[in-house]
Design an enzyme around this catalytic site. Structure first.
Site, PDB file in Angstrom:
ATOM      1  N   ASP A   1      20.909  30.235  31.952  1.00 46.75           N
ATOM      2  CA  ASP A   1      20.359  28.883  32.183  1.00 46.75           C
ATOM      3  C   ASP A   1      20.658  27.924  31.040  1.00 46.75           C
ATOM      4  O   ASP A   1      19.930  26.948  30.841  1.00 46.75           O
ATOM      5  CB  ASP A   1      18.847  28.946  32.434  1.00 46.75           C
ATOM      6  CG  ASP A   1      18.486  29.649  33.741  1.00 46.75           C
ATOM      7  OD1 ASP A   1      19.396  29.885  34.559  1.00 46.75           O
ATOM      8  OD2 ASP A   1      17.296  29.955  33.937  1.00 46.75           O
TER       9      ASP A   1
ATOM     10  N   HIS B   1      37.284  40.998  23.454  1.00 40.25           N
ATOM     11  CA  HIS B   1      36.335  42.006  23.009  1.00 40.25           C
ATOM     12  C   HIS B   1      34.921  41.461  22.849  1.00 40.25           C
ATOM     13  O   HIS B   1      34.011  42.187  22.461  1.00 40.25           O
ATOM     14  CB  HIS B   1      36.815  42.608  21.680  1.00 40.25           C
ATOM     15  CG  HIS B   1      36.269  43.959  21.375  1.00 40.25           C
ATOM     16  ND1 HIS B   1      35.277  44.178  20.441  1.00 40.25           N
ATOM     17  CD2 HIS B   1      36.559  45.177  21.895  1.00 40.25           C
ATOM     18  CE1 HIS B   1      34.996  45.461  20.381  1.00 40.25           C
ATOM     19  NE2 HIS B   1      35.744  46.095  21.254  1.00 40.25           N
TER      20      HIS B   1
ATOM     21  N   HIS C   1      27.670  52.400  18.059  1.00 39.14           N
ATOM     22  CA  HIS C   1      28.591  51.305  18.369  1.00 39.14           C
ATOM     23  C   HIS C   1      28.193  50.013  17.666  1.00 39.14           C
ATOM     24  O   HIS C   1      28.772  48.957  17.921  1.00 39.14           O
ATOM     25  CB  HIS C   1      28.595  51.103  19.901  1.00 39.14           C
ATOM     26  CG  HIS C   1      29.774  50.379  20.433  1.00 39.14           C
ATOM     27  ND1 HIS C   1      29.664  49.275  21.268  1.00 39.14           N
ATOM     28  CD2 HIS C   1      31.103  50.581  20.273  1.00 39.14           C
ATOM     29  CE1 HIS C   1      30.859  48.853  21.602  1.00 39.14           C
ATOM     30  NE2 HIS C   1      31.757  49.613  21.014  1.00 39.14           N
TER      31      HIS C   1
ATOM     32  N   LYS D   1      31.144  40.223  23.660  1.00 36.08           N
ATOM     33  CA  LYS D   1      30.081  40.698  24.553  1.00 36.08           C
ATOM     34  C   LYS D   1      28.898  39.743  24.394  1.00 36.08           C
ATOM     35  O   LYS D   1      28.190  39.789  23.391  1.00 36.08           O
ATOM     36  CB  LYS D   1      29.629  42.118  24.210  1.00 36.08           C
ATOM     37  CG  LYS D   1      30.756  43.148  24.069  1.00 36.08           C
ATOM     38  CD  LYS D   1      30.902  43.538  22.638  1.00 36.08           C
ATOM     39  CE  LYS D   1      31.822  44.693  22.368  1.00 36.08           C
ATOM     40  NZ  LYS D   1      32.952  44.908  23.168  1.00 36.08           N
TER      41      LYS D   1
END
Length: 455
Positions: A173, A166, A376, A168
């Site tokens: 770089d 879950h 969210h 994110k």
């Protein structure tokens, strides 16, 4: 709060409804973004920028303040990538075609998808991870990316931990980082309210997050099992990354879950949240989509009071608590009794302050788009720390599900704390939402078309 009319007029693309004399509380985020956050091989300033997305057709009051648009932050990160990009997302749906929807609001997602596809031809190594199990879509994103030279792996957390991947986050770089609530979904840019943080020029933190990515990457090997050894983290709650800039001292670390895939040198996500609640002295503001002190996704369900107990304990220490919980057609009705139990403790007589509201994103004419129109966010801000995570506050997310959290503690003179610190900016965002027309007090919740929690 400082009036910054000249800056707002000059950079009005970062804000809405700017007029003469209007306050723009997060102006420093835009300044950092434009002045000191762009890559430089000679900088290691760990510049932090709050980013968010506001669903289309949501109109705040004229003096509302906002973080940098998530769409712009993602596009800029892609444009500065020169060597490596690692992306972790629960699922991928960057075009409306993936869910059988023809919507013009998927344009930003399509543009980001095109940028991703172009990176391998520019000699940028791109690796992406997603979850098994995941949501069911007809997405061809990962297949197309693989054809363009992107390395793709699916991690079977269902088999490994009985959970999902879950997390994110992005690593660019090994210098720049994004952590937040947004999946690689076009709806995250235009139809869902998201919040996260971009940290530029911070190789120490980027490399620490890369240790988590490396663990996931190894777990994505075919027929893989749990590794015997996990990469050591040198940054944690006991040993945070120290950054000093402009009279602000910042301490940062990244937490992780579940315990099964975290080395003992990594602060667990649950410990980060509980300790942040326990150390608060004056206030705790929480914005999270789901809240229920149970293990929801296992059978039988079981009570899991770790965070709930910490909140109750803090309330009895006279810490003022505000909780902003999301309500939408997919909300879990089982959270209502637990929220009502918390709210019942609120008592001015006993100096206990627990206030709970629901945040409802209006559906409007967008109700044909599934799994959209929801707040969210997954963050907390106290008088001591800012916490930005990727997990809902249900037990499963800390026991079986892979997630990460970013914890930031800052010290600054009172005159600049609200304007320049992440904690001050995050509280400004929370206050904007708390006092907006999109909230309903828990005790006032009735029958609502966009929040059908009640039968």
């Amino acid at each position: 709060m400082t009036i910054c009319k000249p800056y707002c007029l000059k950079h009005k693309e970062f804000y809405v409804n700017i007029a003469s004399g209007v306050y723009c509380g997060l102006f420093i985020a835009g300044m950092l973004y434009l002045v000191s956050c762009l890559p430089s091989s000679h900088q290691n300033q760990c510049s932090m920028v709050l980013v968010e997305s506001i669903p289309q057709h949501m109109q705040y009051k004229a003096n509302a303040t906002f973080g940098i648009p998530l769409e712009k932050a993602w596009k800029d990160l892609l444009s500065v990538a020169t060597t490596n990009l690692e992306v972790v997302s629960f699922y991928w749906t960057l075009t409306g075609d993936d869910i059988g929807i023809n919507a013009s609001s998927d344009k930003p997602g399509r543009e980001i998808f095109e940028q991703l596809q172009s990176l391998p031809s520019k000699k940028v190594e791109v690796r992406v991870l997603t979850s098994i199990p995941s949501i069911k879509t007809h997405s061809t994103d990962l297949k197309i990316l693989a054809e363009k030279g992107v390395y793709v792996r699916h991690v079977d957390f269902g088999h490994l931990t009985k959970g999902v991947l879950h997390s994110k986050f992005w690593i660019v770089d090994r210098q720049h980082v994004f952590i937040g609530s947004a999946n690689m979904d076009w709806r995250a840019l235009t139809q869902v309210k998201e919040l996260g943080m971009v940290i530029y020029n911070c190789p120490s933190l980027a490399n620490d997050l890369y240790q988590i990515f490396s663990s996931y990457w190894e777990l994505g090997m075919p027929k893989n099992t749990m590794p015997e050894y996990l990469p050591v983290s040198h940054i944690n709650k006991q040993n945070p990354l120290l950054v000093k800039e402009d009279n602000i001292t910042s301490r940062l670390y990244i937490s992780g879950s579940p315990p099964l895939i975290c080395p003992n040198t990594r602060t667990l996500d649950l410990d980060a949240i509980v300790s942040s609640i326990s150390e608060a002295q004056r206030f705790i503001d929480v914005a999270v989509m789901d809240y229920s002190p149970i293990i929801r996704f296992q059978h039988p369900k079981r009570y899991w009071p770790a965070i709930d107990n910490a909140i109750r304990t803090a309330a009895f220490r006279r810490v003022k608590i505000r909780m902003l919980i999301s309500c939408w057609p997919n909300s879990f009705p089982g959270m209502l009794p637990f929220l009502r139990s918390l709210a019942s403790l609120n008592s001015s007589t006993h100096h206990i302050s627990i206030q709970i509201k629901f945040f409802i994103v209006p559906g409007g004419n967008q109700t044909n788009i599934p799994f959209s129109r929801v707040n969210h966010n997954k963050y907390m801000v106290t008088d001591k720390v800012a916490y930005i995570g990727t997990s809902n506050w249900d037990g499963d997310y800390f026991v079986t599900t892979a997630g990460v959290g970013l914890v930031i503690s800052q010290h600054a003179p009172p005159c600049i704390w609200k304007r320049k610190t992440v904690q001050g900016q995050l509280q400004a965002v929370f206050n904007r939402d708390w006092y907006s027309e999109f909230t309903v007090n828990l005790t006032d919740l009735g029958h609502h078309a966009d929040c059908p929690l009640l039968p």
